[in-house]
Design a protein around this motif. Structure first.
Motif, PDB file in Angstrom:
ATOM      1  N   GLU A  39      11.266   7.098   2.914  1.00  0.00           N
ATOM      2  CA  GLU A  39      10.363   6.655   1.848  1.00  0.00           C
ATOM      3  C   GLU A  39       9.054   6.158   2.477  1.00  0.00           C
ATOM      4  N   VAL A  40       7.960   6.293   1.754  1.00  0.00           N
ATOM      5  CA  VAL A  40       6.676   5.789   2.226  1.00  0.00           C
ATOM      6  C   VAL A  40       6.623   4.285   1.942  1.00  0.00           C
ATOM      7  N   LEU A  41       6.397   3.507   3.001  1.00  0.00           N
ATOM      8  CA  LEU A  41       6.450   2.054   2.830  1.00  0.00           C
ATOM      9  C   LEU A  41       5.044   1.468   2.771  1.00  0.00           C
ATOM     10  N   PHE A  42       4.985   0.159   2.528  1.00  0.00           N
ATOM     11  CA  PHE A  42       3.688  -0.529   2.434  1.00  0.00           C
ATOM     12  C   PHE A  42       2.842  -0.278   3.681  1.00  0.00           C
ATOM     13  N   GLU A  46      -1.264   1.161   4.441  1.00  0.00           N
ATOM     14  CA  GLU A  46      -2.319   0.197   4.734  1.00  0.00           C
ATOM     15  C   GLU A  46      -3.542   0.926   5.301  1.00  0.00           C
ATOM     16  N   ALA A  47      -4.686   0.261   5.227  1.00  0.00           N
ATOM     17  CA  ALA A  47      -5.944   0.902   5.611  1.00  0.00           C
ATOM     18  C   ALA A  47      -5.899   1.443   7.045  1.00  0.00           C
ATOM     19  N   ASN A  48      -5.198   0.724   7.940  1.00  0.00           N
ATOM     20  CA  ASN A  48      -5.211   1.149   9.338  1.00  0.00           C
ATOM     21  C   ASN A  48      -4.051   2.095   9.680  1.00  0.00           C
ATOM     22  N   ALA A  49      -3.320   2.540   8.705  1.00  0.00           N
ATOM     23  CA  ALA A  49      -2.129   3.380   8.988  1.00  0.00           C
ATOM     24  C   ALA A  49      -2.567   4.802   9.358  1.00  0.00           C
ATOM     25  N   ASP A  50      -1.694   5.462  10.109  1.00  0.00           N
ATOM     26  CA  ASP A  50      -1.965   6.846  10.481  1.00  0.00           C
ATOM     27  C   ASP A  50      -1.503   7.741   9.330  1.00  0.00           C
ATOM     28  N   MET A  51      -2.440   8.185   8.486  1.00  0.00           N
ATOM     29  CA  MET A  51      -2.072   8.888   7.266  1.00  0.00           C
ATOM     30  C   MET A  51      -1.424  10.250   7.537  1.00  0.00           C
ATOM     31  N   SER A  52      -1.690  10.808   8.729  1.00  0.00           N
ATOM     32  CA  SER A  52      -1.070  12.110   8.991  1.00  0.00           C
ATOM     33  C   SER A  52       0.448  11.951   9.087  1.00  0.00           C
ATOM     34  N   THR A  54       2.064   9.512   7.510  1.00  0.00           N
ATOM     35  CA  THR A  54       2.513   9.146   6.160  1.00  0.00           C
ATOM     36  C   THR A  54       2.762  10.385   5.305  1.00  0.00           C
ATOM     37  N   VAL A  55       1.826  11.295   5.310  1.00  0.00           N
ATOM     38  CA  VAL A  55       1.982  12.459   4.426  1.00  0.00           C
ATOM     39  C   VAL A  55       3.073  13.414   4.900  1.00  0.00           C
ATOM     40  N   SER A  56       3.504  13.229   6.147  1.00  0.00           N
ATOM     41  CA  SER A  56       4.583  14.111   6.597  1.00  0.00           C
ATOM     42  C   SER A  56       5.966  13.544   6.253  1.00  0.00           C
ATOM     43  N   GLY A  59       9.153  11.159   1.505  1.00  0.00           N
ATOM     44  CA  GLY A  59       8.829  10.373   0.307  1.00  0.00           C
ATOM     45  C   GLY A  59       7.429  10.623  -0.241  1.00  0.00           C
ATOM     46  N   TRP A  60       6.567  11.221   0.555  1.00  0.00           N
ATOM     47  CA  TRP A  60       5.190  11.486   0.112  1.00  0.00           C
ATOM     48  C   TRP A  60       5.162  12.384  -1.133  1.00  0.00           C
ATOM     49  N   ARG A  61       6.177  13.248  -1.206  1.00  0.00           N
ATOM     50  CA  ARG A  61       6.280  14.169  -2.332  1.00  0.00           C
ATOM     51  C   ARG A  61       6.280  13.421  -3.666  1.00  0.00           C
ATOM     52  N   LYS A  62       7.004  12.300  -3.662  1.00  0.00           N
ATOM     53  CA  LYS A  62       7.113  11.524  -4.909  1.00  0.00           C
ATOM     54  C   LYS A  62       5.776  10.886  -5.246  1.00  0.00           C
ATOM     55  N   ILE A  63       5.071  10.453  -4.192  1.00  0.00           N
ATOM     56  CA  ILE A  63       3.784   9.801  -4.436  1.00  0.00           C
ATOM     57  C   ILE A  63       2.799  10.812  -5.002  1.00  0.00           C
ATOM     58  N   LYS A  64       2.848  11.993  -4.436  1.00  0.00           N
ATOM     59  CA  LYS A  64       1.952  13.045  -4.934  1.00  0.00           C
ATOM     60  C   LYS A  64       2.301  13.422  -6.368  1.00  0.00           C
ATOM     61  N   PHE A  65       3.600  13.498  -6.619  1.00  0.00           N
ATOM     62  CA  PHE A  65       4.051  13.828  -7.971  1.00  0.00           C
ATOM     63  C   PHE A  65       3.522  12.791  -8.978  1.00  0.00           C
TER      64      PHE A  65
END
Ligand SMILES: Nc1ncnc2c1ncn2[C@@H]1O[C@H](COP(=O)(O)OP(=O)(O)OP(=O)(O)O)[C@@H](O)[C@H]1O
Ligand SMILES: [Mg+2]
Length: 712
Positions: A39-42, A46-52, A54-56, A59-65
């Motif tokens: 799951e994608v967590l807090f 966060e602003a300093n997180a490595d988004m690449s 995160t999106v892999s 759980g990202w699928r649910k966020i996109k949905f």
């Protein structure tokens, strides 16, 4: 409410946090799902997180949905529990859990993402996904309960993100899967559902962390409490329970809690129907935080189901009250005895209750009434419920008949607590009136018939249906017919024939009866009576004799002095307790009598009572006129039992006799009764009235006894 951290979908497609203040929350969508892997967590957002990274995550699928669906619904903001709460921050977590119900409630839309339901193509598409829907893990988790109930608009989606339907559209399926009432799914106030019912919605659900099984119910019960992970499930539930009680019954509830004593309640039938009446009662009787008295008057015909409705209300809502007391408001003596019973119940739970522990329960009952009222008037004692049953003879201002009652003298004065009054009178205006009417559904009538007769298949039985139609939605008639049918092999259709024959006969013998309802009731009892006469003539005679006693509390000791030179049945009935019991038991089996709630009688002298409508029938039909010899027999019985004031527990016995003596007072003092040879009995009755402080009645008895002696 804690601050709400939302996700915002920017025009360029980026998804970022958006902090809100409680006064400034934009419209948002909210996700409901069960947690899966990755799951994608807090921290991932966060602003300093490595988004690449995160999106892999899966759980990202649910966020996109969620972002896509919200946009389609015109919503820029949305909330997902996996990442919108910083779970490493205990303070934030606790505040979030205590606010979550309201977050779901305030969301514009809630999307339920069912990762185990596929809406695959195929001929039986709908059948296939509905099977998966029914068994979805989502329905087995604790947290998803509030996510289903709190939001107004809930849409269900398959794992491909395809819409399956709304909470409203799938209402029947959801109700069947979860057991949650449809009215709760439609957003009905949760306080209208009993605590037990709300608990039952969560019974088969579980959570990963054991304490959460209790914490996930905070919103369902509208309470807040500290979260103490590690306290164990049992302790969490104990605290939850305590908070629920505090909310419902006030902070000091323990000081005024008296456990429910079913011993003083009338027997409960297998209840059917009346949902509308029950919810109206709840609305009128209970609202959280109410600071004034709430009263409901149930009025309607005899036998229509007022008493049963009150009992059912209590069964469903007992947790909302600290103490529930049942009173018989039929006459003042019964009321005073009820107060004595209440005093005993309070003392049992609070032996040192100041106002009560010095009151003499065997003395003048007016003192007991005053003391109990004082206890009920205490400022913080606000969550009691009193039921005044059978308030059928209200006293009007200009009418001072001793058999009438002014119930206001028996109501605590302070403006608190809840009151239910049942009455046949249309003139009682002491609260909100609710007219209890005949049952209208054929199905309800059939259920009473099948419950009472213990026969199955009534729904498809034309005879049973015809009988229900004939008995016209009168619960008492339906239950009498059912009790009869339990004991015989007669079919429903045959019973209907017996009924019709008996109806015609009644029309000939009692042409004066003008109410159709009374005729229906009387006819059912007549059919039963004919049967009883065959099975045990002593039972049938006891029924006739009962007309000369009060309807409640007839016991063996009362009849043991019955003597009649030429009537065998009297001998048989009073030979010993066994014969009495077998005669009265038959009446109970056929539903014409029932064991009375005990009001402190010594064991071995259980009293029996009959429904007041049955009693009226024994008076007006079984005895079509006042039978002098039966009346004398009854007077002899009562008078012979009157104990002197040095006997053990004389006071209790006198109280029991009083209501039976009252049945004859009128005819004796109005010189209509033949009292030759009964002077001694009148004298005893005079003593009884005198010892019980009824001086006017006592004087009338003594002077009739004297008059009789002089005439002799
Ligand atoms: N909702 C119900 N479900 C099943 N049975 C019922 C229901 N209501 C009433 N009955 C049956 O009808 C009988 C009479 O009902 P109840 O005693 O409540 O009437 P009542 O209106 O209080 O009459 P009264 O005015 O004479 O006191 C009950 O004993 C029970 O057998
Ligand atoms: Mg009643």
């Amino acid at each position: 409410m804690a601050f709400l951290r939302l996700l915002e979908r920017k025009p360029d497609g980026a998804i970022v946090f958006c902090e809100t203040t409680s006064s400034d929350v934009p419209a948002y969508a909210i996700l409901s799902h069960t947690w899966g892997k990755e799951e994608v967590l807090f921290q991932d957002m966060e602003a300093n997180a490595d988004m690449s990274k995160t999106v892999s995550k899966a759980g990202w699928r649910k966020i996109k949905f969620c972002a896509r669906q919200a946009a389609a619904d015109g919503l820029r903001y949305f909330w997902i529990d996996t990442c919108c709460i910083d779970k490493k921050n205990a303070v934030e977590l606790s505040a979030a859990i205590n606010s979550m119900f309201r977050w779901y409630q305030n969301a514009t839309r809630c999307y339920v993402y069912l990762s185990d339901v596929l809406k695959a193509d195929g001929v039986d598409r709908e059948i296939a996904w509905k099977d998966a829907f029914r068994t979805s893990r989502w329905f087995t988790r604790g947290w998803t309960l509030q996510e289903l109930i709190a939001p107004r608009v809930v849409d269900f989606f398959s794992s491909e993100g395809e819409r399956l339907g709304s909470k409203l559209l799938l209402e029947t399926e959801i109700h069947e899967i979860t057991g949650i009432a449809k009215s709760a799914l439609r957003g009905g106030a949760l306080s209208s559902f009993s605590i037990r019912e709300r608990r039952s919605w969560a019974e088969r659900r579980s959570t990963t962390v054991e304490e959460d099984e209790a914490y996930c119910l905070l919103g369902i019960f509208n309470i807040s409490m500290a979260l103490i992970y590690g306290e164990r499930k049992e302790q969490a539930f104990r605290r939850l329970e305590e908070e629920i009680h505090k909310l419902n019954k006030g902070v000091d509830f323990e000081q005024y809690t008296v456990g429910l004593s079913l011993a003083s309640f009338p027997e409960a039938a297998q209840f059917v129907a009346r949902e509308k009446e029950l919810s109206k009662m709840r609305e009128l009787l209970y609202s959280y935080g109410r600071s004034s008295r709430s009263s409901v008057v149930l009025h309607g015909l005899g036998g229509i189901g007022k008493t049963q409705l009150a009992i059912e209300y209590i069964r469903r809502h007992k947790e909302k009250h600290t103490a529930i007391f049942w009173l018989n408001a039929n006459d003042e003596d019964s009321l005073r005895l009820s107060f004595r019973d209440i005093a005993q119940q309070i003392l049992m739970h609070h032996p040192s209750a100041g106002v009560l522990c010095n009151v003499d329960l065997d003395g003048n009952l007016d003192g007991v009434v005053r003391a109990v009222k004082t206890w009920l008037n205490f400022r913080d004692n606000t969550r009691w419920l009193m039921i005044y049953d059978n308030y059928d003879n209200p006293r009007t201002a200009d009418y001072a008949d001793r058999s009438t009652v002014d119930v206001r003298q028996y109501l605590p004065e302070s403006d608190q607590g809840s009151v239910i009054i049942t009455t046949r009178s249309a003139n009682v205006t002491l609260g909100q009136r609710l007219h209890v009417q005949k049952l209208t559904g054929l199905k309800d009538g059939l259920r009473i018939l099948s419950n009472m007769s213990r026969r199955e298949g009534t729904n498809d039985n034309p005879g049973a249906k015809a009988l229900v139609v004939k008995l016209d939605g009168l619960p008492l008639a339906l239950s009498t017919a059912g009790a009869y049918l339990e004991h015989v092999t007669t079919s429903f259709a045959e019973y209907l024939r017996l009924y019709e024959a008996s109806w015609l006969k009644l029309q000939k013998t009692s042409p004066k009866l003008n109410s159709y309802e009374d005729r229906s009731l009387y006819t059912t009892w007549q059919v039963t009576f004919n049967r009883i006469q065959k099975e045990n003539p002593a039972s049938a005679q006891l029924l006739k004799l009962w007309a000369y006693f009060n309807k409640q509390d007839v016991w063996f000791g009362l009849l043991r002095h019955a003597q009649s030179a030429d009537d065998d049945w009297v001998k048989k009935l009073t030979e010993d307790e066994l014969s009495f019991n077998s005669a009265v038991r038959l009446l109970c089996e056929y539903g014409l009598a029932h064991p009375e709630p005990s009001l402190g009688q010594p064991s071995g002298s259980t009293g029996y009572g009959m429904h007041s409508c049955v009693h009226s029938w024994t008076i007006s039909v079984l005895n079509d006129r006042w039978d002098e010899s039966l009346a004398r027999l009854a007077v002899t019985c009562v008078a012979s039992e009157v104990p002197s004031t040095d006997a053990d527990r004389w006071w209790l016995l006198q109280q029991r006799l009083l209501q039976h003596a009252a049945r004859h007072e009128h005819s004796i003092t109005n010189v209509t009764a033949d009292i030759v040879g009964l002077e001694w009995a009148l004298h005893n009755l005079g003593d009884l009235f005198k010892d019980q402080g009824k001086l006017a009645e006592a004087e009338a008895m003594y002077s009739r006894a004297l008059q009789g002696r002089e005439e002799a």
